[in-house]
Design an enzyme around this catalytic site. Structure first.
Site, mmCIF file in Angstrom:
data_model
loop_
_atom_site.group_PDB
_atom_site.id
_atom_site.type_symbol
_atom_site.label_atom_id
_atom_site.label_comp_id
_atom_site.label_asym_id
_atom_site.label_seq_id
_atom_site.Cartn_x
_atom_site.Cartn_y
_atom_site.Cartn_z
ATOM 1 N N ASP A 143 -7.705 13.460 -24.629
ATOM 2 C CA ASP A 143 -7.710 12.058 -24.207
ATOM 3 C C ASP A 143 -7.118 11.271 -25.368
ATOM 4 O O ASP A 143 -7.774 11.055 -26.391
ATOM 5 C CB ASP A 143 -9.158 11.636 -23.919
ATOM 6 C CG ASP A 143 -9.283 10.157 -23.575
ATOM 7 O OD1 ASP A 143 -8.306 9.411 -23.768
ATOM 8 O OD2 ASP A 143 -10.370 9.758 -23.113
ATOM 9 N N THR A 176 -4.774 5.847 -21.617
ATOM 10 C CA THR A 176 -4.604 4.500 -21.090
ATOM 11 C C THR A 176 -3.228 4.014 -21.568
ATOM 12 O O THR A 176 -2.626 4.592 -22.475
ATOM 13 C CB THR A 176 -5.697 3.544 -21.604
ATOM 14 O OG1 THR A 176 -5.793 3.674 -23.021
ATOM 15 C CG2 THR A 176 -7.031 3.840 -20.967
ATOM 16 N N GLU A 189 -0.459 4.852 -0.480
ATOM 17 C CA GLU A 189 -1.198 6.099 -0.671
ATOM 18 C C GLU A 189 -0.276 7.301 -0.514
ATOM 19 O O GLU A 189 0.531 7.350 0.422
ATOM 20 C CB GLU A 189 -2.337 6.219 0.344
ATOM 21 C CG GLU A 189 -3.650 5.738 -0.224
ATOM 22 C CD GLU A 189 -4.197 4.577 0.557
ATOM 23 O OE1 GLU A 189 -3.376 3.731 0.977
ATOM 24 O OE2 GLU A 189 -5.432 4.522 0.727
ATOM 25 N N ARG A 244 -2.768 -2.815 -18.478
ATOM 26 C CA ARG A 244 -4.005 -2.041 -18.364
ATOM 27 C C ARG A 244 -3.788 -0.984 -17.301
ATOM 28 O O ARG A 244 -3.303 -1.270 -16.211
ATOM 29 C CB ARG A 244 -5.164 -2.944 -17.956
ATOM 30 C CG ARG A 244 -5.449 -4.040 -18.935
ATOM 31 C CD ARG A 244 -6.803 -4.642 -18.678
ATOM 32 N NE ARG A 244 -7.814 -3.801 -19.251
ATOM 33 C CZ ARG A 244 -8.220 -3.877 -20.516
ATOM 34 N NH1 ARG A 244 -7.714 -4.772 -21.322
ATOM 35 N NH2 ARG A 244 -9.151 -3.085 -20.979
ATOM 36 N N TYR A 304 0.847 -1.205 0.000
ATOM 37 C CA TYR A 304 0.000 0.000 0.000
ATOM 38 C C TYR A 304 0.873 1.241 0.000
ATOM 39 O O TYR A 304 1.830 1.324 0.764
ATOM 40 C CB TYR A 304 -0.894 0.011 1.254
ATOM 41 C CG TYR A 304 -2.340 -0.242 0.913
ATOM 42 C CD1 TYR A 304 -3.004 0.583 0.010
ATOM 43 C CD2 TYR A 304 -3.044 -1.294 1.487
ATOM 44 C CE1 TYR A 304 -4.323 0.347 -0.321
ATOM 45 C CE2 TYR A 304 -4.367 -1.535 1.162
ATOM 46 C CZ TYR A 304 -5.001 -0.708 0.259
ATOM 47 O OH TYR A 304 -6.303 -0.937 -0.073
ATOM 48 N N LYS A 359 -3.326 0.268 -24.993
ATOM 49 C CA LYS A 359 -3.836 0.170 -26.374
ATOM 50 C C LYS A 359 -2.636 0.203 -27.323
ATOM 51 O O LYS A 359 -1.843 -0.730 -27.305
ATOM 52 C CB LYS A 359 -4.848 1.284 -26.624
ATOM 53 C CG LYS A 359 -6.078 1.173 -25.689
ATOM 54 C CD LYS A 359 -7.151 2.176 -26.020
ATOM 55 C CE LYS A 359 -8.401 1.938 -25.208
ATOM 56 N NZ LYS A 359 -8.519 2.804 -24.030
HETATM 57 N N1 DSN Z 1 -13.098 0.355 -24.357
HETATM 58 C C1 DSN Z 1 -12.257 1.328 -24.993
HETATM 59 C C2 DSN Z 1 -12.345 1.240 -26.471
HETATM 60 O O1 DSN Z 1 -12.644 0.169 -26.968
HETATM 61 O O2 DSN Z 1 -12.121 2.212 -27.149
HETATM 62 C C3 DSN Z 1 -12.526 2.682 -24.537
HETATM 63 O O3 DSN Z 1 -13.018 2.702 -23.255
#
Ligand code: DSN
Length: 412
Positions: free
Chosen positions: A198, A224, A55, A233, A53, A227
């Site tokens: 974003d 994120t 924080e 993730r 932990y 991707k």
């Molecule tokens: N689930 C993601 C996507 O497929 O673009 C975005 O949240």
């Protein structure tokens, strides 16, 4: 991978893991937001860092025993800064939606006005959809795409001047063209709005310098990490130094508790991978593959929103084939090709069964596919779509998909 201990303790879960791993090996992944992380990233996720932990932030934690975790977090931050030329980075965000929640709460009060891309034109749920916290908490106004399938900058400017939003959101989850970050900056400056990008979908392409970097242009950027960036993730938030305190406070204690240190370390590993020449080559190939695949579909008589792509994805319009997204998604799933159905701009069909498919190439490019493989893939997908009700035909396509997948094995 080796699961000796799990084998001893819990065969139920191991059996499911093995089946899912086999599915990933034998099927092809064209969901634009998915990828295959490296074994190094995967191993880091399974490390005992997960036990701690922490924080707070480096040097200022609310729990003892964090001096080594501080080193992990500092390394992740310095690598992310180098990768994205960012002034400040928060690496604790658990995923895309919590990252966006933190960004909004750092800059906005409930009820404040925000301008963003509408979901059915390629935006994201957290960009103000009515069923999402963003749409419930803030007063969103939405811009859309023009008839050519590009972001309508005239509409952005008109809506910005009319509504004077406190924040303008750029970025998307289903849009295949470059954003004109500078044009957004100009509009934001004219009305004194915060400019938020974003870049969850395109972060890997930005890191590889295949797409213009919006980070020096925008006030705050979220992404994120799993991707096109091909990490674990999770998410990070980048901002100008002047907003660093507000962002850090919004993440912790504003919207999250303890960071997931194994994930932070895995992000650091992925950032190191993304700084390599190999990753630049990979990212260029992702875009080449998407461009060739979209051209192949056009040649097969489909439409593509905006007529092509500048990034890793495109929206296939099934209207000329008189097909709906859900049926096409189902036929492709049957033969072992995963895709996600998608709305097309001004879709006459309902969102649950829209007119399009969103196709992306990050995952198949990680497997090693190149331009020549795209033609074969488009032909197979077309065959599956037009033979959606012919089980024998679908079964033979399924065998072919399995054969292709085996030629591009995963290292798990
Ligand atoms: N689930 C993601 C996507 O497929 O673009 C975005 O949240």
């Amino acid at each position: 991978m080796n699961y000796n201990n799990l084998e001893e303790k819990d065969n139920d879960i191991l059996e499911i893991i093995n089946r899912e791993t086999k599915r990933q090996q034998e099927e092809l992944e064209l969901i634009a937001s998915e990828n295959y992380m490296s074994l190094a990233v995967l191993e880091t996720l399974a490390s005992p860092l997960a036990n701690k932990y922490s924080e707070g932030y480096s040097g200022k934690r609310y729990y003892g025993g964090n001096h080594i975790i501080d080193e992990i977090e500092n390394l992740a931050i310095s690598r992310a800064k180098e990768l994205f030329s960012a002034e400040h980075v928060n690496v604790q965000s658990l995923s895309g939606s919590p990252a966006n929640l933190a960004v909004y709460s750092a800059f906005l009060e409930p009820g404040d006005k925000v301008l963003a891309l509408r979901l059915d034109h390629g935006g994201h749920l957290t960009h103000g959809h009515s069923v999402n916290f963003s749409g419930k908490l803030y007063d969103f106004v939405h811009y859309g795409l023009n008839d050519e399938g590009y972001v309508d900058m005239e509409e952005v400017e008109r809506l910005a001047k009319e509504h004077k939003p406190k924040m303008i959101v750029t970025g998307f989850s289903a849009y295949s063209r470059d954003f004109n970050w500078q044009a957004f900056r100009k509009i934001a400056d004219e009305i004194g709005a915060i400019l938020f990008a974003d870049i969850s979908h395109i972060a890997g392409l930005v890191a590889a310098k295949v797409i213009e970097n919006p980070i020096p242009i925008c006030d705050v950027v979220s992404t994120t990490t799993h991707k096109t960036l091909r990490g674990p993730r999770g998410a990070i938030i980048m901002c100008k130094e002047e907003f660093a305190k507000a962002i850090d406070k919004a993440v912790f204690p504003g919207t999250q508790g303890g960071p997931h240190n194994n994930m932070t370390a895995a992000k650091a590993v992925a950032f190191k991978e993304a700084l390599s020449e190999d990753f630049k080559e990979y990212s260029k190939q992702v875009v080449k593959n998407a461009q060739v695949l979209s051209k192949e579909f056009l040649a097969l008589g489909y439409d593509v929103v905006s007529g092509g792509t500048d990034n890793h994805m495109f929206i296939l319009d099934l209207t000329p084939k008189n097909m709906a997204g859900k049926e096409a998604e189902k036929a492709l799933e049957y033969v072992g090709i995963s895709v996600s159905r998608s709305t097309i701009p001004n879709d006459p069909r309902p969102p649950f069964n829209p007119s399009g498919l969103r196709l992306g190439t990050p995952a198949i490019t990680t497997r090693g596919m190149k331009e020549d493989d795209m033609k074969q893939l488009a032909d197979l997908m077309n065959e599956a779509i037009i033979n959606f009700d012919n089980e024998d035909k679908l079964n033979s396509i399924k065998e072919e998909v399995k054969r292709i997948a085996q030629n591009f094995p995963l290292k798990y």
